[in-house]
Enzyme design. Sequence first.
Site, PDB file in Angstrom:
ATOM      1  N   SER A  52      37.129  48.261 -30.438  1.00 24.12           N
ATOM      2  CA  SER A  52      36.812  48.939 -29.180  1.00 24.12           C
ATOM      3  C   SER A  52      36.939  48.006 -27.981  1.00 24.12           C
ATOM      4  CB  SER A  52      35.396  49.520 -29.223  1.00 24.12           C
ATOM      5  OG  SER A  52      35.284  50.520 -30.208  1.00 24.12           O
ATOM      6  N   GLY A 230      36.950  53.302 -30.692  1.00 24.13           N
ATOM      7  CA  GLY A 230      38.202  52.660 -30.310  1.00 24.13           C
ATOM      8  C   GLY A 230      38.233  52.276 -28.846  1.00 24.13           C
ATOM      9  N   GLY A 232      40.069  51.774 -24.822  1.00 24.25           N
ATOM     10  CA  GLY A 232      40.895  52.450 -23.839  1.00 24.25           C
ATOM     11  C   GLY A 232      40.367  53.806 -23.390  1.00 24.25           C
ATOM     12  N   CYS A 258      31.748  57.335 -30.543  1.00 27.04           N
ATOM     13  CA  CYS A 258      32.245  56.607 -29.373  1.00 27.04           C
ATOM     14  C   CYS A 258      33.539  57.220 -28.823  1.00 27.04           C
ATOM     15  CB  CYS A 258      32.396  55.126 -29.711  1.00 27.04           C
ATOM     16  SG  CYS A 258      32.125  54.055 -28.280  1.00 27.04           S
ATOM     17  N   LEU A 259      34.687  56.592 -29.015  1.00 27.14           N
ATOM     18  CA  LEU A 259      35.941  57.191 -28.553  1.00 27.14           C
ATOM     19  C   LEU A 259      36.155  58.539 -29.233  1.00 27.14           C
ATOM     20  CD1 LEU A 259      38.472  56.837 -26.767  1.00 27.14           C
ATOM     21  CD2 LEU A 259      39.574  55.670 -28.694  1.00 27.14           C
ATOM     22  N   GLN A 262      34.322  61.126 -27.322  1.00 29.78           N
ATOM     23  CA  GLN A 262      35.034  61.515 -26.113  1.00 29.78           C
ATOM     24  C   GLN A 262      36.205  62.441 -26.446  1.00 29.78           C
ATOM     25  OE1 GLN A 262      35.970  57.618 -24.603  1.00 29.78           O
ATOM     26  NE2 GLN A 262      33.801  57.051 -24.536  1.00 29.78           N
ATOM     27  N   ASN A 300      28.891  50.369 -26.905  1.00 27.20           N
ATOM     28  CA  ASN A 300      30.071  49.677 -26.402  1.00 27.20           C
ATOM     29  C   ASN A 300      31.065  50.712 -25.894  1.00 27.20           C
ATOM     30  OD1 ASN A 300      32.456  48.308 -25.987  1.00 27.20           O
ATOM     31  ND2 ASN A 300      32.913  48.124 -28.160  1.00 27.20           N
ATOM     32  N   GLY A 302      33.172  52.139 -22.050  1.00 27.83           N
ATOM     33  CA  GLY A 302      33.396  52.109 -20.615  1.00 27.83           C
ATOM     34  C   GLY A 302      33.744  53.468 -20.048  1.00 27.83           C
ATOM     35  N   PHE A 303      33.800  54.480 -20.929  1.00 24.14           N
ATOM     36  CA  PHE A 303      34.060  55.858 -20.510  1.00 24.14           C
ATOM     37  C   PHE A 303      32.918  56.729 -21.022  1.00 24.14           C
ATOM     38  CE2 PHE A 303      38.116  53.823 -20.307  1.00 24.14           C
ATOM     39  CZ  PHE A 303      38.815  54.461 -19.289  1.00 24.14           C
ATOM     40  N   HIS A 344      26.777  53.635 -31.431  1.00 19.95           N
ATOM     41  CA  HIS A 344      27.218  53.171 -32.748  1.00 19.95           C
ATOM     42  C   HIS A 344      26.086  53.195 -33.779  1.00 19.95           C
ATOM     43  CE1 HIS A 344      31.324  51.756 -31.830  1.00 19.95           C
ATOM     44  NE2 HIS A 344      30.841  51.653 -30.609  1.00 19.95           N
ATOM     45  N   GLU A 346      26.356  52.856 -36.880  1.00 17.91           N
ATOM     46  CA  GLU A 346      26.609  51.837 -37.903  1.00 17.91           C
ATOM     47  C   GLU A 346      26.184  50.458 -37.436  1.00 17.91           C
ATOM     48  OE1 GLU A 346      29.794  50.938 -35.138  1.00 17.91           O
ATOM     49  OE2 GLU A 346      28.873  52.815 -35.807  1.00 17.91           O
TER      50      GLU A 346
END
Length: 374
Positions: A52, A230, A232, A258-259, A262, A300, A302-303, A344, A346
């Site tokens: 990530s 992940g 980006g 997380c990603l 999104q 973790n 940023g989006f 997260h 995990e």
Amino acid sequence: MKYQKRKKALILLADGTIFHGKAVGGKEGSAFGEVCFNTGMTGYQEIFTDPSYYGQLMVTTNAHIGNYGTNKDEVESEGIKIAGLICRNFSYQYSRPAADDSLEDFLDRNNLLAISDVDTRALVSYIRDNGAMNAVISTRVDDIEGLKKELAAVPDMNGLELASKVSTKEPYFFGNENATYKISALDIGIKKNILRNLAERDCYIKVFPYDASLSDLEAFEPDGYFLSNGPGDPQPLSNAIDLTKHIIEKGAPLFGICLGHQVLALANGISTYKMHHGHRGINHPIMNLLTGKGEITSQNHGFAINREEAEAHPDIEITHLHLNDKTAAGIRMKNKPVFSVQYHPEASPGPHDATYLFDTFIDNIKKHKTETVH
């Protein structure tokens, strides 16, 4: 001692601000990426190898980095994923009996540029006030103008697709092939500890590349589907978003982290946005709105997803909130076994307050299998 060979180094931010430091070891060169910070007191090896963080210059807020060395079992992927390291005090010697190497040698093997002796408190304060931005760390302290030109050419994280940079190239298996449950996992930057948590819950996982098709995942005849974490911006991940839409239409159990969270939101027409400076640390407070209980979590990202759109969506329920800024940290679909969280469960590193979410996923699979049989 190696640290006596250190060269002068600097951090140049996209807005022209400069912070000074020294290169770790005798390494020279430059590293570019978006600057971000993590507030974790421990877990630096897991953080550095977390996919990530691909493309990011990591500022560690803990004053000492490297003091407990590294261990070959404490990695979350193959090799380091951060673009560079910025810290206050770098420990060249370590004292943990379980360590098998120094952090300096670990960074050298992965060819990673790191700089220390930086006023990280001032740097983090600056990022908090002015937002995450691109930066370069470099030993070319006399070539500021040249670095500025190179930095200007680095793409912005907003709109940047990075999952393809960290995803597996070929499908692979994880766990016991005789396990009770089979999971098809889309790798858009998956951490190893996610796979461990699923395997510990009697799952056999097949991990697929970021551009895999629904038929690829279905061919494994899974009991459930998983969308990984992940790096980006999630919006360019059109294949993953379309794939998620089809899984939702199937009514199959689906869990995203997380990603993946999104991507699930985007598949439901909920937009995402780039945060001012993101959430990165291992002590972020979360409220579970379903139970009324608090959780201390590892984060973790940023989006984030648009909370107002999620609240207005007829098929979506917000299940978790981040207590610092009230961002949506978890959602579930009201009539389908589909859910996700922005943090997260995990951990690795971090607390284990949220590991129950893996159990929720397994419970959804059990219920779905029962309903399908009947």
